[in-house]
Enzyme design. Structure first.
Site, PDB file in Angstrom:
ATOM      1  N   CYS A 249       0.893  -1.111   0.001  1.00  0.00           N
ATOM      2  CA  CYS A 249       0.107   0.255  -0.085  1.00  0.00           C
ATOM      3  C   CYS A 249       1.086   1.068  -0.037  1.00  0.00           C
ATOM      4  O   CYS A 249       1.889   1.521   0.841  1.00  0.00           O
ATOM      5  CB  CYS A 249      -0.906  -0.128   1.242  1.00  0.00           C
ATOM      6  SG  CYS A 249      -1.886   1.319   1.437  1.00  0.00           S
TER       7      CYS A 249
ATOM      8  N   CYS B 125      -1.905   3.789  -6.576  1.00  0.00           N
ATOM      9  CA  CYS B 125      -2.469   2.878  -5.303  1.00  0.00           C
ATOM     10  C   CYS B 125      -2.665   1.389  -5.776  1.00  0.00           C
ATOM     11  O   CYS B 125      -2.980   1.048  -6.847  1.00  0.00           O
ATOM     12  CB  CYS B 125      -3.730   3.724  -5.173  1.00  0.00           C
ATOM     13  SG  CYS B 125      -4.951   2.747  -4.057  1.00  0.00           S
TER      14      CYS B 125
END
Length: 265
Positions: free
Chosen positions: A70, A182
């Site tokens: 992440c 992302c």
């Protein structure tokens, strides 16, 4: 030998899918922080606490290496995680540097898709400042996209309308690369590929992240083998339905083979 993967939700599965392809002789533990997804709209202080607690649970379960799959979590907590734990830890950052290098000779710009929180963090601005000498990088926050992904919303018509609305103010002929900043966003790579002009490349950091993991495992002397590609799923919300969702999402990725671009990003 078990490698831990951590993300706020199902986004890190795009990285796990790449790791499964390159390391079929390892086992994996995937933790999703379902109590707090999405991270991109929350405060830095709150998110750091969520990450440290969830990773502590993973350590108790037993892992030999950790991938923070992440970009937002990496920016916020990677330094403290490395201070706390001595095992190999790999983080992520938007693939801005290779995108700038690819575009430097073309005169085209780079557009980075990311969560609002990632774009607000000093680490992101430091990255762009370090690699973007000519000012060709633009950033576009896409806060809704994580919600779509977490809902397994992959309907082409709905997502085309969403991306068209978000890109309406951009002259796409000016851009040569879009960076998916992302880990949730590569779920939409195929949809974006059909929507965007052919001259725009789409890149993410997944392949580069798994290559860094491979190098780090070698540096730590962690032997090959020790597993069979088994994946154990966990989530902080202890939701059986979410475990099913993660299994479905990973199967979707592997079936669609969305990660076929193997350039070293």
């Amino acid at each position: 030998m078990r490698i831990g993967f951590f993300d706020s939700g199902i986004g890190g599965l795009t990285v796990l899918a790449e790791a499964l392809r390159r390391h079929p002789d390892k086992d994996f533990l995937y933790m999703a922080d379902t109590l707090h997804v999405p991270y991109g709209t929350k405060s830095k202080e709150d998110v750091k606490g969520y990450i440290l607690e969830a990773v502590g649970t993973m350590m108790n379960e037993g892992i030999d290496a950790l991938v923070v799959a992440c970009n937002t979590a990496t920016s916020i907590a990677i330094t403290e995680l490395r201070e706390r734990y001595s095992l190999p830890i790999v983080g992520m950052e938007p693939a801005v540097k290779p995108a700038v290098e690819m575009n430097s000779a073309t005169g085209k710009r780079v557009l980075v898709f990311a969560t609002p929180l990632t774009l607000q963090l000093p680490k992101y601005y430091a990255l762009v400042s370090r690699v973007d000498d000519t000012g060709i990088v633009d950033s576009l926050p896409l806060p809704e996209l994580v919600h779509y992904c977490e809902s397994l919303q992959f309907d082409k018509q709905i997502m085309n309308e969403y991306f068209r609305a978000k890109l309406a103010g951009y002259e796409l002929n000016d851009y040569g690369i879009i960076v998916l900043g992302c880990t949730h966003y590569p779920f939409y790579k195929d949809i974006l590929r059909e929507l965007l002009p052919d001259h725009i490349a789409i890149v993410d950091g997944n392949v580069g992240t798994v290559k860094r993991l491979s190098a780090l495992l070698s540096r730590y002397g962690i032997a090959r083998g020790g597993g069979s590609g088994n994946v154990q799923f966990m989530c902080t919300g202890n939701e059986p339905g979410y475990i099913d969702k993660m299994q479905t999402a990973l199967a979707y990725l592997r079936e669609k083979d969305n990660l076929t671009e193997t350039e070293p990003f």
